[in-house]
Design an enzyme around this catalytic site. Structure first.
Site, PDB file in Angstrom:
ATOM      1  N   HIS A 365     -20.325 -18.269  -0.352  1.00 55.90           N
ATOM      2  CA  HIS A 365     -19.391 -17.149  -0.515  1.00 55.90           C
ATOM      3  C   HIS A 365     -17.975 -17.586  -0.820  1.00 55.90           C
ATOM      4  O   HIS A 365     -17.060 -16.761  -0.771  1.00 55.90           O
ATOM      5  CB  HIS A 365     -19.348 -16.290   0.752  1.00 55.90           C
ATOM      6  CG  HIS A 365     -20.642 -15.626   1.096  1.00 55.90           C
ATOM      7  ND1 HIS A 365     -20.934 -14.333   0.749  1.00 55.90           N
ATOM      8  CD2 HIS A 365     -21.720 -16.093   1.751  1.00 55.90           C
ATOM      9  CE1 HIS A 365     -22.147 -14.025   1.183  1.00 55.90           C
ATOM     10  NE2 HIS A 365     -22.646 -15.071   1.802  1.00 55.90           N
ATOM     11  N   LYS A 559      -7.868  -5.480   2.477  1.00 49.09           N
ATOM     12  CA  LYS A 559      -8.753  -6.635   2.578  1.00 49.09           C
ATOM     13  C   LYS A 559      -8.097  -7.617   3.526  1.00 49.09           C
ATOM     14  O   LYS A 559      -6.922  -7.440   3.877  1.00 49.09           O
ATOM     15  CB  LYS A 559      -8.994  -7.283   1.206  1.00 49.09           C
ATOM     16  CG  LYS A 559      -7.708  -7.411   0.348  1.00 49.09           C
ATOM     17  CD  LYS A 559      -8.024  -7.891  -1.068  1.00 49.09           C
ATOM     18  CE  LYS A 559      -8.427  -6.795  -2.015  1.00 49.09           C
ATOM     19  NZ  LYS A 559      -9.697  -7.003  -2.666  1.00 49.09           N
ATOM     20  N   ARG A 560      -8.849  -8.658   3.961  1.00 50.26           N
ATOM     21  CA  ARG A 560      -8.219  -9.671   4.801  1.00 50.26           C
ATOM     22  C   ARG A 560      -6.951 -10.182   4.110  1.00 50.26           C
ATOM     23  O   ARG A 560      -6.912 -10.262   2.886  1.00 50.26           O
ATOM     24  CB  ARG A 560      -9.189 -10.841   5.036  1.00 50.26           C
ATOM     25  CG  ARG A 560     -10.297 -10.555   6.018  1.00 50.26           C
ATOM     26  CD  ARG A 560     -11.225 -11.736   6.158  1.00 50.26           C
ATOM     27  NE  ARG A 560     -11.804 -12.061   4.859  1.00 50.26           N
ATOM     28  CZ  ARG A 560     -11.915 -13.284   4.354  1.00 50.26           C
ATOM     29  NH1 ARG A 560     -11.490 -14.326   5.058  1.00 50.26           N
ATOM     30  NH2 ARG A 560     -12.449 -13.504   3.180  1.00 50.26           N
ATOM     31  N   LYS A 565      -5.642 -13.798  -2.200  1.00 54.42           N
ATOM     32  CA  LYS A 565      -5.856 -12.386  -2.547  1.00 54.42           C
ATOM     33  C   LYS A 565      -4.565 -11.741  -3.048  1.00 54.42           C
ATOM     34  O   LYS A 565      -4.552 -10.641  -3.571  1.00 54.42           O
ATOM     35  CB  LYS A 565      -6.404 -11.618  -1.345  1.00 54.42           C
ATOM     36  CG  LYS A 565      -7.816 -12.083  -0.935  1.00 54.42           C
ATOM     37  CD  LYS A 565      -8.304 -11.329   0.279  1.00 54.42           C
ATOM     38  CE  LYS A 565      -9.623 -11.848   0.838  1.00 54.42           C
ATOM     39  NZ  LYS A 565     -10.807 -11.359   0.113  1.00 54.42           N
ATOM     40  N   THR A 670     -16.223  -6.934  -2.542  1.00 57.02           N
ATOM     41  CA  THR A 670     -17.173  -5.824  -2.471  1.00 57.02           C
ATOM     42  C   THR A 670     -16.412  -4.509  -2.332  1.00 57.02           C
ATOM     43  O   THR A 670     -16.939  -3.453  -2.684  1.00 57.02           O
ATOM     44  CB  THR A 670     -18.141  -5.988  -1.277  1.00 57.02           C
ATOM     45  OG1 THR A 670     -17.406  -6.410  -0.138  1.00 57.02           O
ATOM     46  CG2 THR A 670     -19.208  -7.000  -1.602  1.00 57.02           C
ATOM     47  N   LYS A 674     -16.749  -0.465  -3.873  1.00 57.80           N
ATOM     48  CA  LYS A 674     -16.654   0.782  -3.101  1.00 57.80           C
ATOM     49  C   LYS A 674     -15.633   1.731  -3.728  1.00 57.80           C
ATOM     50  O   LYS A 674     -15.879   2.925  -3.872  1.00 57.80           O
ATOM     51  CB  LYS A 674     -16.264   0.478  -1.642  1.00 57.80           C
ATOM     52  CG  LYS A 674     -17.326  -0.312  -0.894  1.00 57.80           C
ATOM     53  CD  LYS A 674     -16.806  -0.964   0.386  1.00 57.80           C
ATOM     54  CE  LYS A 674     -17.773  -2.046   0.835  1.00 57.80           C
ATOM     55  NZ  LYS A 674     -17.206  -2.956   1.852  1.00 57.80           N
TER      56      LYS A 674
END
Ligand code: 26Q
Length: 828
Positions: A365, A559-560, A565, A670, A674
């Site tokens: 991952h 998100k984290r 990111k 992911t 969504k």
């Protein structure tokens, strides 16, 4: 009134209501004097559980009789979220429960909100495991999830003046109605000790401390199927024999219960700090605990089903068992299965190896170096001496195999082998390498990520095992992430498609494309979105005190918190927007597209820069939201304590979402799926699953910007060489923060991390500077697009219409066919 309603409900006219009433009476957890929403939740949940237990038993008995090959999904994380709405939705009894609760004086939504999230995970990998369980059950696959029953899941995030504070999240405070303790299912787990060699040369791990693994089962109902499968969570326990009654009576209370307290530590928290050696040992203990308990259980079931069936062979084990490792965290399953087969069952190395490598498959991952697990050999020698022996033997045989091959692999062996002895002070085991060498299949989680695994991280292995590497693009369950979290939009979709079959066959959503310009659909679509935005605005007000305008563009990044990111890119963009708004005349401001930028996510407690980012977002929000000049055109909100339930609230109300990682760094993502499924447009880079989402929904419906993955290495080098030409807007935004507009907190260290680049963790490794101008240009395209309501609605409909591929049903069907070799086994 509620008490009277309770009495009424006991009449047989409403079976469910009386069932709920029964549970509220006879469950001894609460006072019989009241029947508040919380009590109603527990009573409703227990009544649902009764139903589940029936289908659960039937499913288990059917699997037992049919004896198909089964998959066991091993994961250190699950992010199940709330279960009540999901369970009654999957069972198709939602309306009946809503009516029954109304009879009892309650509203289903309010009752369901009482449930605490089961937050036994920290991010995408954990939520993926939970989506997979839903799909496995729905597809009637014979499968189990295995995990740990952490006492405290991921911390609860509180935002104070200091930034993020972490509080223990006590999800079991008032017990979980969904778990069933299985006192009959207990396995011993050994730690420490030593290896004894018998005169015949056989080896046995003895001594040390032995802790018991006790099973707690959580039912996982499929959608509109009789099948209910299990998530089995292990809890650590010491046995009564380990309680020293003599010492206790002698007043030595701590030492009397030493093993009991050691057992408690194992499942106390998810990701205990690993700065100290004790912390590292505890994490390794957790991982081994999961692997050993699960494998003992799997082997027990394998033998049980062979009992009385005449001669059977261990070599058939891989025909009955598939084990999937969710990242490297359960890698110890490999040496543990070898040990159980050799030392307990008496098999030879070759047979044990054949079985193990045909049974186990591994999903990667991440390519982030910091997340590639390496365990110190000295810790492993202490805690798991027999396993280290086995790992060393696997390493030795792997080297021999490579050396005996024809090609010139010798030079590559140093990086390919499992043990890394290059630092003699600290030799380590490379868990990913152990997984690749020992698994029959290795997969990435989006096409780009799987390609990178093959061309970079695992490139050297591809020449040895060209068919071992696969892609399995992630997916999400359309039940939780559309049908249940966004019922208004779901109903519109079902109405226009004239079927609700999309819930189990998401590709059908493409049928919406033909209506993408239909004004009637536009009106319905817009009104569902607006209703969700109002709900979200109410929620934001409730948790932050900030009023946001549902007529502004709702722009969300949740998100984290991680530098790759690039929440910093988002907030720098917001700062620049703020500064420009300040400089505008009132007339000019009125021509802009009003925006509400929402960010949310947890920063790992020891990750300093991530916590600084949280603080910065909150500080920017405080300044912007209280600035009367601009706050009707821009709001910046940090949504605290992001978790599954918060996501279920945010996603339906979103119009734009940001998936803006440096290309090549986000394995899949992911949440992008969504958001897109719920008709939210994406601003993003060509990273992870964004690439495939854009392909599916059409490039004209995606706000693309930024460097491509194959350009990133060159850009890093250029930046390192001082060849990077900065954009004035980027400098202006940073300078504005440094000037102190957003408070006195020292943001220089955080902003300095965006200067230069001299390698991972030093300078702007994630290329925020490089991508800033194209990000701002993409944001300008968003503002323009939003002004054209028709165009925006069309893009929104096409996003939903193109999201069919991202059902976890598709993903799981591919795992079942292409890795596990299992088939549906529907209970009759
Ligand atoms: C590593 C070393 C030591 C301790 C902990 C860890 C560790 C723990 C958790 C490393 C990684 C994780 C979690 C990773 C994760 O959530 N990855 C995400 O997985 C999703 C599902 O495949 C992807 O969509 C995301 O892109 C990926 O970031």
């Amino acid at each position: 009134m509620p008490i009277a309603a309770l009495r009424d409900a006991c009449r047989p006219s409403s079976e469910i209501a009386s069932n709920i009433a029964y549970h509220s009476r006879y469950s001894p957890h609460f006072s019989p004097l009241k029947f508040d929403p919380e009590q109603a939740f527990y009573a409703a949940a227990e009544s649902v559980r009764d139903r589940l237990i029936q289908s659960w038993n039937e499913t288990f008995l059917h699997f037992h009789k049919a004896d198909p090959k089964q998959t066991y999904y091993l994961s250190m994380e699950y992010l199940q979220g709330r279960a009540l709405s999901n369970a009654i939705g999957n069972l198709g009894i939602r309306d009946a429960y809503a009516d029954a609760l109304t009879k009892l004086g309650h509203q289903l939504e309010k009752v369901a909100e009482q449930e605490k999230d089961a937050a036994l995970g920290n991010g995408g990998l954990g939520r993926l495991a939970s989506c997979f369980l839903d799909s496995m059950a729905t597809l009637n696959l014979p499968a189990w999830g295995y995990g740990l029953r952490y006492r405290y899941g991921l911390f609860k995030q509180k935002i104070s003046k200091e930034g993020q504070e972490e509080l223990a999240e006590d999800w079991l405070e008032k017990f979980s109605p969904w778990e069933v303790v299985r006192h009959d299912i207990v396995f011993p787990i050994r730690f420490f000790g030593h290896v004894e060699v018998s005169p015949t040369g056989s080896r046995k791990w003895v001594g040390g401390e032995v802790i018991q693994a006790l099973a707690y089962d959580v039912p996982i109902p499929g959608y509109k199927t009789k099948n209910t499968i299990s998530l089995r969570l292990w809890e650590a326990k010491a046995s009564a024999e380990d309680f020293n009654l003599f010492q206790f009576n002698d007043g030595q209370y701590d030492s009397a219960a030493q093993l009991h307290s050691k057992a408690q530590q194992i499942c106390a928290v998810l990701y205990p700090g690993d700065a100290t050696e004790d912390g590292k040992i505890l994490r390794l203990k957790q991982q081994f605990f999961l692997c050993s308990a699960s494998l003992q259980d799997i082997i027990f079931r394998f033998k049980e089903r062979r009992d009385g069936k005449g001669a059977w062979q261990w070599s058939n084990f891989p025909d009955k068992v598939a084990v999937q490792l969710n990242d490297t965290h359960p890698t110890l399953a490999i040496p543990e299965l070898m040990r159980l087969l050799m030392d307990d069952e008496g098999l030879g190395w070759d047979e044990a190896w054949d079985i193990t490598s045909r049974t186990i498959a591994y999903t990667n991952h991440t390519v982030l170096p910091e997340a590639l697990e390496k365990w110190s050999q000295s810790i492993m020698a202490k805690l798991l001496p027999r396993h280290l022996e086995i790992i060393k033997e696997i390493d030795k045989r792997f080297i021999a195999m490579v050396m005996s091959g024809s090609t010139g692999m010798e030079s590559k062996i140093a990086t390919m082998r499992i043990l890394d002895d290059s630092n003699p002070q600290k030799p380590v085991v490379r868990m990913a390498n152990l997984c690749v060498v020992s698994s029959h299949k290795v997969n990435g989680v989006a096409q780009l990520h799987s390609d990178i695994l093959k061309s970079e991280l695992f490139a050297d292995y591809v020449s040895i095992w060209p068919t071992k590497f696969q892609n399995k693009t992630n997916g999400i369950t359309p039940r939780r992430w559309l049908r249940f979290c966004n019922p208004d939009l779901s109903d519109i979709i079902s109405k226009w498609l004239k079927t609700d079959e999309w819930i189990t066959n998401l590709d059908i959503l493409t049928g919406l494309r033909q209506f993408a310009d239909n004004e009637e659909l536009h009106a319905e679509w817009a009104s569902a979105k607006m209703a969700s935005k109002y709900r979200l605005a109410q929620y934001v007000l409730q948790v932050t005190g900030v009023t946001i305008d549902p007529n502004s563009l709702f722009d969300i990044q949740v998100k984290r918190i991680h530098e790759y990111k690039r929440q910093l890119l988002n907030i720098l963009g917001a700062v620049y927007r703020y500064k420009k708004l300040k400089e505008m005349s009132i007339e000019e401001r009125k021509k802009t597209t009003p925006r509400t930028i929402m960010l949310g996510g947890k920063a790992f407690a020891t990750y300093t820069n991530a916590k600084r980012i949280v603080k910065l977002v909150n500080d920017v929000g405080a300044a912007v939201n209280n600035d009367p000049d601009v706050n009707s055109y821009l709001k910046v909100v940090f949504v605290p304590n992001y978790n599954v339930s918060v996501a279920e609230m945010l996603i339906p109300g979103s119009e734009l979402s940001q998936h803006i990682s440096t290309a090549g760094m986000e394995a899949s993502g992911t949440s992008n799926m969504k958001f897109s499924l719920n008709g939210c447009l994406i601003i993003g880079t060509l990273d992870g699953a964004n690439v495939e989402i854009r392909e599916e929904i059409g490039e004209e419906n995606f706000f693309l910007f930024g460097a491509k993955a194959d350009e990133v290495p060159r850009l890093r080098k250029e930046r390192e060489a001082g060849l990077f030409k900065t954009d004035p807007r980027f400098e202006e935004a940073k300078l504005y923060i440094r000037s102190g507009v957003f408070g006195s907190y020292d943001y220089n260290p955080l902003l300095d991390s965006l200067e230069g680049n001299s390698g991972y963790g030093r300078g702007d490794y994630f290329l925020v500077g490089h991508d800033f101008p194209s990000y701002m240009d993409a944001q300008a395209r968003v503002d323009e697009a939003y002004k054209d309501r028709k165009r925006w609605l069309k893009m929104s409909i096409l996003s939903t219409a193109g999201s069919g591929k991202f059902s976890s049903d598709r993903t799981i069907a591919q795992y079942a066919n292409e890795i596990w070799g299992i088939k549906p086994c529907p209970a009759p």
